[in-house]
Motif scaffolding. Structure first.
Motif, PDB file in Angstrom:
ATOM      1  N   TYR A 121      -5.447   7.534  -1.576  1.00 42.21           N
ATOM      2  CA  TYR A 121      -4.312   7.885  -0.721  1.00 42.21           C
ATOM      3  C   TYR A 121      -4.186   9.409  -0.628  1.00 42.21           C
ATOM      4  N   ARG A 122      -4.228  10.075  -1.767  1.00 37.79           N
ATOM      5  CA  ARG A 122      -4.113  11.535  -1.765  1.00 37.79           C
ATOM      6  C   ARG A 122      -5.278  12.186  -1.041  1.00 37.79           C
ATOM      7  N   HIS A 123      -6.475  11.650  -1.249  1.00 41.83           N
ATOM      8  CA  HIS A 123      -7.664  12.207  -0.610  1.00 41.83           C
ATOM      9  C   HIS A 123      -7.576  12.092   0.918  1.00 41.83           C
ATOM     10  N   ALA A 178       0.824  -1.217   0.000  1.00 42.79           N
ATOM     11  CA  ALA A 178       0.000   0.000   0.000  1.00 42.79           C
ATOM     12  C   ALA A 178       0.854   1.261   0.000  1.00 42.79           C
ATOM     13  N   TRP A 179       2.070   1.181   0.518  1.00 40.80           N
ATOM     14  CA  TRP A 179       2.934   2.368   0.523  1.00 40.80           C
ATOM     15  C   TRP A 179       3.275   2.837  -0.892  1.00 40.80           C
ATOM     16  N   THR A 180       3.237   1.952  -1.872  1.00 41.52           N
ATOM     17  CA  THR A 180       3.573   2.358  -3.248  1.00 41.52           C
ATOM     18  C   THR A 180       2.501   3.242  -3.860  1.00 41.52           C
ATOM     19  N   TYR A 181       1.309   3.253  -3.278  1.00 41.15           N
ATOM     20  CA  TYR A 181       0.227   4.065  -3.827  1.00 41.15           C
ATOM     21  C   TYR A 181       0.366   5.542  -3.480  1.00 41.15           C
ATOM     22  N   ARG A 182       1.466   5.913  -2.834  1.00 43.82           N
ATOM     23  CA  ARG A 182       1.753   7.337  -2.616  1.00 43.82           C
ATOM     24  C   ARG A 182       2.061   8.015  -3.936  1.00 43.82           C
ATOM     25  N   HIS A 183       2.555   7.247  -4.896  1.00 45.08           N
ATOM     26  CA  HIS A 183       2.958   7.771  -6.202  1.00 45.08           C
ATOM     27  C   HIS A 183       1.793   7.674  -7.184  1.00 45.08           C
TER      28      HIS A 183
END
Length: 114
Positions: free
Chosen positions: A77-79, A38-43
């Motif tokens: 993630y951004r939201h 899930a940490w990769t969804y920061r990008h």
């Protein structure tokens, strides 16, 4: 999702609803791998040439689910980050959503099995 412990704990009675942190029941290794993923969804979501080549070996239904599994968690993630959630909480929420996408791909693969 409950099998992996990615659901909130609950202590409710009558009209009162009390939800807590994730239950951490089930397979801890799979839960840890999902949270790490899930940490990769920061990008931002993107389809590299390598991913495109891999995707061509699957059905169009699975390709659509996979692309949605990239787009939607990135947006979520951004939201959640913009609305003040802690990064570890956001990653846990994304891991839970990713579990749903994995389940959907498994359902598509099961339908196609002879």
């Amino acid at each position: 999702m409950a099998y992996l412990g990615l659901v909130p704990s609950e202590h409710s009675s009558g009209k009162r609803e009390r939800r807590g942190g994730i239950t951490k029941a089930g397979n801890s290794h799979v839960r840890r791998v999902l949270v790490e993923a899930a940490w990769t969804y920061r990008h931002p979501a993107r389809k590299t040439a390598t991913l495109q080549r891999r995707a061509e070996r699957t059905t169009t239904e699975i390709q659509e689910i996979a692309w949605e599994a990239q787009k939607r968690p990135c947006h979520r993630y951004r939201h959640l980050s913009r609305h003040g959630k802690l990064p570890v909480q956001v990653c846990t929420a994304i891991a839970r959503e990713l579990t749903g996408f994995i389940w959907a791909v498994g359902q598509q693969a099961e339908v196609r099995r002879p």
